[in-house]
Enzyme design. Structure first.
Site, short mmCIF file in Angstrom:
data_model
loop_
_atom_site.label_atom_id
_atom_site.label_comp_id
_atom_site.label_asym_id
_atom_site.label_seq_id
_atom_site.Cartn_x
_atom_site.Cartn_y
_atom_site.Cartn_z
N ASP A 1 0.88 -1.17 0.00
CA ASP A 1 0.00 0.00 0.00
C ASP A 1 0.91 1.22 0.00
O ASP A 1 1.61 1.48 0.98
CB ASP A 1 -0.86 -0.03 1.27
CG ASP A 1 -1.74 1.20 1.40
OD1 ASP A 1 -1.66 2.11 0.54
OD2 ASP A 1 -2.51 1.26 2.37
N VAL A 2 0.92 1.97 -1.09
CA VAL A 2 1.86 3.10 -1.19
C VAL A 2 1.60 4.18 -0.14
O VAL A 2 2.50 4.97 0.17
CB VAL A 2 1.90 3.74 -2.60
CG1 VAL A 2 2.38 2.76 -3.65
CG2 VAL A 2 0.56 4.35 -2.97
N TYR B 1 -8.21 15.73 -5.40
CA TYR B 1 -7.45 15.10 -6.50
C TYR B 1 -6.58 16.14 -7.22
O TYR B 1 -5.39 15.91 -7.47
CB TYR B 1 -8.44 14.46 -7.46
CG TYR B 1 -7.84 13.66 -8.58
CD1 TYR B 1 -7.28 12.41 -8.36
CD2 TYR B 1 -7.82 14.17 -9.88
CE1 TYR B 1 -6.73 11.68 -9.40
CE2 TYR B 1 -7.28 13.44 -10.93
CZ TYR B 1 -6.74 12.19 -10.69
OH TYR B 1 -6.18 11.47 -11.73
N ALA B 2 -7.17 17.30 -7.54
CA ALA B 2 -6.42 18.36 -8.25
C ALA B 2 -5.24 18.82 -7.41
O ALA B 2 -4.13 19.02 -7.93
CB ALA B 2 -7.34 19.53 -8.57
N ALA B 3 -5.48 19.00 -6.09
CA ALA B 3 -4.39 19.45 -5.21
C ALA B 3 -3.27 18.41 -5.17
O ALA B 3 -2.08 18.76 -5.23
CB ALA B 3 -4.93 19.71 -3.80
N ASN C 1 2.51 5.59 -10.26
CA ASN C 1 1.24 5.63 -11.00
C ASN C 1 0.02 5.39 -10.11
O ASN C 1 -1.08 5.81 -10.45
CB ASN C 1 1.31 4.56 -12.12
CG ASN C 1 -0.04 4.23 -12.69
OD1 ASN C 1 -0.57 4.98 -13.51
ND2 ASN C 1 -0.63 3.13 -12.24
N ILE D 1 -8.61 9.09 -19.78
CA ILE D 1 -8.17 7.80 -20.32
C ILE D 1 -9.19 6.73 -19.93
O ILE D 1 -9.69 6.73 -18.79
CB ILE D 1 -6.78 7.42 -19.73
CG1 ILE D 1 -5.76 8.59 -19.86
CG2 ILE D 1 -6.23 6.14 -20.37
CD1 ILE D 1 -5.47 9.06 -21.26
N LYS E 1 -2.50 16.19 -7.47
CA LYS E 1 -1.81 16.06 -8.76
C LYS E 1 -0.99 17.32 -9.10
O LYS E 1 0.04 17.24 -9.77
CB LYS E 1 -2.84 15.77 -9.87
CG LYS E 1 -3.50 14.39 -9.73
CD LYS E 1 -2.49 13.27 -9.81
CE LYS E 1 -3.11 11.90 -9.83
NZ LYS E 1 -2.14 10.81 -9.95
P1 NAP Z 1 -7.14 2.56 -11.89
O1 NAP Z 1 -7.67 1.82 -13.09
O2 NAP Z 1 -8.05 2.81 -10.75
O3 NAP Z 1 -5.83 1.76 -11.39
C1 NAP Z 1 -5.11 2.21 -10.30
C2 NAP Z 1 -4.36 1.03 -9.68
O4 NAP Z 1 -3.64 1.56 -8.54
C3 NAP Z 1 -5.30 -0.05 -9.14
O5 NAP Z 1 -4.78 -1.33 -9.40
C4 NAP Z 1 -5.34 0.27 -7.66
O6 NAP Z 1 -5.67 -0.83 -6.83
C5 NAP Z 1 -3.92 0.73 -7.42
N1 NAP Z 1 -3.82 1.45 -6.17
C6 NAP Z 1 -4.69 2.38 -5.70
N2 NAP Z 1 -4.31 2.78 -4.48
C7 NAP Z 1 -3.18 2.10 -4.18
C8 NAP Z 1 -2.33 2.07 -3.04
N3 NAP Z 1 -2.59 2.79 -1.96
N4 NAP Z 1 -1.24 1.27 -3.08
C9 NAP Z 1 -0.98 0.49 -4.15
N5 NAP Z 1 -1.77 0.46 -5.23
C10 NAP Z 1 -2.86 1.25 -5.26
O7 NAP Z 1 -6.55 3.97 -12.31
P2 NAP Z 1 -5.97 4.50 -13.70
O8 NAP Z 1 -7.06 5.20 -14.40
O9 NAP Z 1 -5.20 3.44 -14.39
O10 NAP Z 1 -5.00 5.66 -13.15
C11 NAP Z 1 -3.60 5.46 -12.96
C12 NAP Z 1 -2.98 6.80 -12.62
O11 NAP Z 1 -3.25 7.73 -13.67
C13 NAP Z 1 -3.54 7.45 -11.36
O12 NAP Z 1 -2.52 8.11 -10.67
C14 NAP Z 1 -4.54 8.45 -11.89
O13 NAP Z 1 -4.76 9.50 -11.00
C15 NAP Z 1 -3.83 8.89 -13.14
N6 NAP Z 1 -4.74 9.48 -14.13
C16 NAP Z 1 -5.74 8.76 -14.68
C17 NAP Z 1 -6.57 9.36 -15.62
C18 NAP Z 1 -7.70 8.62 -16.27
O14 NAP Z 1 -8.44 9.26 -17.03
N7 NAP Z 1 -7.87 7.32 -16.06
C19 NAP Z 1 -6.37 10.69 -15.97
C20 NAP Z 1 -5.33 11.40 -15.40
C21 NAP Z 1 -4.50 10.78 -14.47
P3 NAP Z 1 -7.21 -0.97 -6.33
O15 NAP Z 1 -7.94 -1.45 -7.52
O16 NAP Z 1 -7.11 -1.92 -5.20
O17 NAP Z 1 -7.64 0.42 -5.90
#
Ligand code: NAP
Length: 248
Positions: A62-63, A154-156, A89, A187, A158
Site C-alpha cells: 500500500d503506497v 485530487y487536483a491538489a 502511478n 483515459i 496532482k
Molecule cells: P485505476 O484503473 O483505478 O488503477 C489504479 C491502480 O492503482 C489499481 O490497481 C489500484 O488498486 C492501485 N492502487 C490504488 N491505491 C493504491 C495504493 N494505496 N497502493 C498500491 N496500489 C494502489 O486507475 P488509472 O485510471 O489506471 O490511473 C492510474 C494513474 O493515472 C492514477 O494516478 C490516476 O490519478 C492517473 N490518471 C488517470 C486518468 C484517467 O483518465 N484514467 C487521468 C489522469 C490521471 P485498487 O484497484 O485496489 O484500488
C-alpha cells in the site's frame, strides 16, 4: 529504445494505465515489478505479461504506508542492487464539492497520490543516486493543471506532484537522475468507467482528437521518459490528452 538490463518498478501496476506501463516497459526489455495493493490482480497481470515472453513480477504494498513500501522494496533492492526506473502511478479519486467533502476523503487522496509518491521515491532514490543513473516518472493529471469542480483533493494532489517533480529534478540532476511527470487527459480505465455518458459526451467536445485516451497512450510517453535517450529531459510535465489542454 531499449531498456534491456534495467529494473523498473511501477506502482498501481495491476490494471489500467499501470498495467499498460508494465507491459510497455517489459516489451522494451526491462525487468518490471508491478506493485499494487491488489495482490491477486497484480499477479494476474504479471502472469499475462510473462505468458507473452516478457519479464515481470508482482509485489503487494500500500503506497500510502511508508512501512508497507519499505517492506516491499527492500527485497527488490537486495535482489537487483537498484531500481533504475520508478513510475509512481498508483492513484485514487474521492470526488465531491469542497463544502461537502469528508476529511477522510481529502486525506485518502493525499495519502495515496501524494504521500505514496513521496514514500516510493524515498526508498528507491538512494540506489539511483549511488549508481548515478535513474528515471523517475510521476503520473500527474490534466486536473492538476486546470482544476475540476468536484475534485479539489485530487487536483491538489496532482498539482503537488508537479512541484515535487520539479524540485527533485533540480536536486538530483547532477547525479544523472531525471524526474518528470506525465499528465494524462481522460483515459479509458476503471477510474473513468463510472463517468455518466452525458459527462463523457461533454468531454468529447473538448478533445480535439475526438476520443478518450487509452492506457497505451500514456505508457508510450512513460517509456520515452524512462529511456536512455531522454537523459537530457528533466523537470518536465508531459501532457498526453488528445489536445484537450495545451500547456504553454
Ligand atoms: P485505476 O484503473 O483505478 O488503477 C489504479 C491502480 O492503482 C489499481 O490497481 C489500484 O488498486 C492501485 N492502487 C490504488 N491505491 C493504491 C495504493 N494505496 N497502493 C498500491 N496500489 C494502489 O486507475 P488509472 O485510471 O489506471 O490511473 C492510474 C494513474 O493515472 C492514477 O494516478 C490516476 O490519478 C492517473 N490518471 C488517470 C486518468 C484517467 O483518465 N484514467 C487521468 C489522469 C490521471 P485498487 O484497484 O485496489 O484500488
Amino acid at each position: 529504445m531499449s531498456l534491456k538490463g534495467r529494473v523498473a518498478l511501477v506502482t498501481g501496476g495491476a490494471q489500467g494505465i499501470g498495467k499498460a506501463i508494465v507491459r510497455h516497459l517489459a516489451q522494451a526489455g526491462a525487468a518490471v515489478i508491478a506493485l499494487d495493493r491488489d495482490d491477486e490482480a497484480a499477479h494476474q497481470t504479471v502472469s499475462q505479461i510473462v505468458s507473452e515472453g516478457l519479464t515481470a513480477s508482482a509485489v503487494c504494498a500500500d503506497v500510502a504506508s511508508s512501512k508497507s513500501v519499505a517492506a516491499a522494496v527492500a527485497p527488490l533492492l537486495k535482489r537487483y542492487g537498484a531500481v533504475d526506473i520508478l513510475v509512481n502511478n498508483a492513484g485514487i479519486t474521492r470526488d465531491g464539492l469542497l463544502l461537502r467533502m469528508k476529511d477522510a476523503d481529502w486525506d485518502a487522496v493525499m495519502s495515496v497520490n501524494l504521500n505514496g509518491t513521496y514514500h516510493c521515491i524515498k526508498v528507491v532514490l538512494p540506489s539511483m543516486v549511488k549508481r548515478r543513473w535513474g528515471r523517475i516518472v510521476n503520473i500527474s493529471s490534466i486536473i492538476g493543471a486546470v482544476g475540476n469542480a468536484g475534485q479539489a483533493n485530487y487536483a491538489a494532489s496532482k498539482g503537488a506532484i508537479v512541484g515535487l517533480t520539479k524540485t527533485l529534478a533540480r536536486e538530483y540532476a547532477n547525479r544523472c537522475v531525471t524526474v518528470n511527470a506525465v499528465a494524462p487527459g481522460f483515459i479509458e480505465t476503471e477510474m473513468t468507467a463510472g463517468l455518466p455518458s452525458a459527462t463523457k459526451d461533454a468531454l468529447m467536445t473538448q478533445i480535439p482528437m475526438g476520443r478518450l485516451g487509452v492506457p497505451a497512450d500514456i505508457a508510450y510517453a512513460v517509456g520515452f521518459l524512462a529511456s536512455e535517450e531522454a537523459g537530457y529531459v528533466t523537470g518536465q510535465v508531459f501532457h498526453v490528452n488528445g489536445g484537450m489542454h495545451m500547456a504553454g
